[in-house]
Structure formats: structure tokens, C-alpha cells
Design a protein around this motif. Sequence first.
Motif, PDB file in Angstrom:
ATOM      1  N   ILE A 207      -6.174   3.160 -20.577  1.00 37.58           N
ATOM      2  CA  ILE A 207      -5.470   3.071 -22.225  1.00 37.58           C
ATOM      3  C   ILE A 207      -4.455   4.318 -22.604  1.00 37.58           C
ATOM      4  N   VAL A 208      -3.284   4.118 -22.735  1.00 38.95           N
ATOM      5  CA  VAL A 208      -2.347   4.517 -23.626  1.00 38.95           C
ATOM      6  C   VAL A 208      -2.827   5.000 -25.177  1.00 38.95           C
ATOM      7  N   ILE A 209      -2.963   6.097 -25.938  1.00 33.92           N
ATOM      8  CA  ILE A 209      -2.544   6.620 -26.842  1.00 33.92           C
ATOM      9  C   ILE A 209      -1.727   7.821 -27.370  1.00 33.92           C
ATOM     10  N   ASP A 210      -0.684   7.866 -26.225  1.00 34.57           N
ATOM     11  CA  ASP A 210       0.612   8.726 -27.470  1.00 34.57           C
ATOM     12  C   ASP A 210       1.406   8.526 -26.367  1.00 34.57           C
ATOM     13  N   MET A 211       2.721   8.081 -26.274  1.00 36.95           N
ATOM     14  CA  MET A 211       3.538   8.196 -25.794  1.00 36.95           C
ATOM     15  C   MET A 211       4.915   9.266 -26.032  1.00 36.95           C
ATOM     16  N   ARG A 212       5.702   9.774 -25.172  1.00 33.98           N
ATOM     17  CA  ARG A 212       6.832  10.507 -26.101  1.00 33.98           C
ATOM     18  C   ARG A 212       7.659  10.657 -24.585  1.00 33.98           C
ATOM     19  N   ASP A 213       8.918  10.465 -25.094  1.00 41.02           N
ATOM     20  CA  ASP A 213      10.235  10.976 -23.997  1.00 41.02           C
ATOM     21  C   ASP A 213      10.943  11.889 -24.803  1.00 41.02           C
ATOM     22  N   GLY A 214      11.945  12.304 -24.511  1.00 43.55           N
ATOM     23  CA  GLY A 214      12.804  12.864 -24.400  1.00 43.55           C
ATOM     24  C   GLY A 214      13.409  14.401 -24.071  1.00 43.55           C
ATOM     25  N   ILE A 215      12.800  14.233 -23.422  1.00 49.05           N
ATOM     26  CA  ILE A 215      12.359  15.839 -22.770  1.00 49.05           C
ATOM     27  C   ILE A 215      13.752  16.697 -22.273  1.00 49.05           C
ATOM     28  N   ILE A 216      14.196  15.792 -21.730  1.00 44.37           N
ATOM     29  CA  ILE A 216      15.508  16.010 -21.619  1.00 44.37           C
ATOM     30  C   ILE A 216      15.801  14.147 -21.409  1.00 44.37           C
ATOM     31  N   ASP A 217      17.579  14.263 -20.736  1.00 45.88           N
ATOM     32  CA  ASP A 217      18.083  13.097 -20.986  1.00 45.88           C
ATOM     33  C   ASP A 217      19.377  13.220 -20.499  1.00 45.88           C
TER      34      ASP A 217
END
Length: 440
Positions: free
Chosen positions: A381-391
Motif C-alpha cells: 500500500i502506497v501511503i506517500d509518493m513524491r517526485d521532483g528529486i531531479i528532472d
Amino acid sequence: MVQCRRSDDNRAVGVASCVGSVVNMQTGNDETAGLERLVPELAKLEQLLAKAKEQPAEFDLFDMLNLWWQEDIHSRTLTWLLDPNGSHGLKDYFLKNFLLASCPPPGVDTSSDWTTAESQREWYCVVDGGAGWLDILVVDRSKRFVCAIENKVFSPEGGRQLTHYRTALEAEYPDPDFIKRYIFLSPSGMESHWEGERKYWNPMTYAAILQLVGQTIDDNVAVVSEDVRVFLRQYANTLRRKIVPESNEIAELARKIYLEHREVIELIHRHKPNYRDDMKQILKEVFAQNSGWKLDHEFPFYLGFRHMDWDSYTAFRTGTWWWKSSSLLAFQLYLAEGPPSISLYISPGTDEAVREAILASVNQNPAIFNQTGRTLTDGGIVIDMRDGIIDESDLSHWDDGTTRAKIEAWVKNFAENEFPAMNEVIVNCLREYELEKNGG
């Protein structure tokens, strides 16, 4: 060292000059000439990519509802399309063409009627005392045929799950005349981690699914309702933008250029950065610089980290998802050739009560976790997801130190400013759960 600069007004000439300078130093004249012949072709490809990026953004229902990354949504959609009696009105069209696209084994006649087939999601099986849920199962008993589909979008192969599913299906359908087909579906067409399973499970990419959905729309205008066509166009748009980002036109031109300049491109490829391995090493080092973080598990496309504050709780050691790790929670980074994303997962485990307690605590804190509102399931179960570390633009500055500095800054900010609130919720939940369980 040769410094190469390009003018946007004279891109091809700039590239040719740079290529010529470098190759004259390192290679023979034949290779120099080959690289210079390649420059105009690459300029055409670059212009096509730029044109694709300039297209106005289409409405994407799956993106708007933040569903595009959820593996279960893709499994539900494919299960529906593969069902000959589904509400789509396609009958067995999608199923037969899916079998063709995934290279059907001898004895499977895709020209005959397949409307007696049944498609189901989350087929439950028990193997060696453990339980598992195969993503999609298609069975046609009249044809003595079974097709197992394990679907991976942004999650890794869990332990020996492919072996377990295959063993369970062989026990469920022991008749040697039953034809069995095993499909391992993913964006990249990855193979099983286990060499022994590769001869059974056939890799399939989401590019093939995108092509099949597009073909289905074009070939069935007079058959399906407008509602279904709109849905399929939305799904194709999601696959194109989020899962299979390159258009067919771009792919065809890239293939043409490769075949015409194969030796030169192979020379370039031998010297390209190994983004995935480099990224792995950078992330290991960067997380190690931040107190309390520990590498939990590692796969070719994934890195998992946990925080050591969780290790002192027995309930935390009840996870069953990651090979050689019993962690119930982990931050997992998906590493392909492009920018990574990071997701916090609750693993399947042996103690459903603690999983339920953690999920309840997460759902009570939507300001801290950005994937609240999830319900308890048997899978991860995904409870948090983030991107934007680099592009994507950072990949062009791989060797000058700026990309590494950006990764370090992102992880430092996350570890110091965003994670502490998450950690407080998780630690409080684990502490309270164990106190209650132990009668404290």
C-alpha cells in the motif's frame, strides 16, 4: 578538455563542430565521418521531440484523479478489457489481440471464438503455507487454456512470487493438455530476477498495451459506445504521457536512425552515462549522510530505505514483501533511466492488525501523507509518493556536479523538514500498538 557549446539557432552545426573536435582526438577518420553524418539525423529527432513537448496538454482523467500510478487501476482496466463479456462491447477482440501481441504458444488459435473465456483480477492462491494474489488470470476451459498476468508498474517483483504463482497454477490445472501462458507485464519489459523463471514468464511492455488500446479504438468505432471510446482514449493518453512517454513517430524515426548509423550509435552508447547505477550509488551515499537512514533492500530498478527509529519495534519486523527484508515499511525509489520517484510503502505482512493500525494513523493525517484515503489490501500500500528529486534537464549535467548537489539538497530537505512529521506518526503508532498488544 574540449568545451562544446551549441547555439539554438544553429544546432546541427554546433553539434557537428563538437563531435568533430572530440572524435579527431580519440578516433579514426571513418568514425569521425560517421558521427558527422549522424548530426543532421539527430537534429531531426531533437526537433521532433521538441515539437512533441510543445503540444498543448490534453485532459487526462487518470492524472487529474491521481490514479495513473496505481498498479491496481491498470490491472482493473486490463481485466475488464480482457473479459469477452465485459461492458465494453468488444467481445473477445481485445483478448485475442492481446494473445497475439504477447506471442501465443503453439496450439492457441486466436482466429476462433474466445467468448467462453473468463477474466478475473486478484486470483488468490496458497503455496508452501503462504498466500498470494496473481494480478490477472484468464481461463478458457473449453479451449483448455490459462493465461497468468503479473502486472508491475512502479513496484518490484516481490521475492519468489512468480515461482509461487506458477506452482499454484500448475497444481490448480494439472492436466498436461492444459496450455499455460505466463506474462510479466511492466513499462520496461523487465524479466524476472530469478533466472529459472525466465523460461516460463514472457516479458511484455506497456508500449504493446498502448498500441493495442489504440488499435482497439480504431477498429471498433461502429461496435462500442461513445462512452467506452472516450474512456479508452483517456487510458491511451495516460499510458502515452505517464507510462510510455514516446510517440510512435518518435520511436519509428529513432529506429530508422539507429539502423542507418548503427556502428556510430553503438560507439556513442558505449560511452553514455550509466544513470541507474550512478543514481543508486549517489542515493546510497546521500542517504547515509543523513542520520538514522539505512539501506533496506536493493533490486535492479529499486532501492529501499528505512529509518532506524522503526527497528526497535517487533511489529515492524512482520513484513513479507521485500526479499531478505522483514521491514513492514520502507521508502522505495524507482530507478530507471530517467528521474527517480520515492514512495513510502506498507508491505504485506504476518500481522494484519498492525498494518491496519498504521494505515488508520496515516489516513488521519492527510496534511503529512499525500496518499491518504487508502483501504487495507493484501498487497503493498502506497501511503506517500513524491517526485521532483531531479528532472529530465538534470540528466544533461550528469558529470559537472550540479545534479548530485541537487539530489543531496532534496534528500537533506526531505530528511530534516518533511520526514520528521511522518516519523512521529509512525513511531507513535508502533509504540501504542505494542503497548496495547503487551497489555501496557
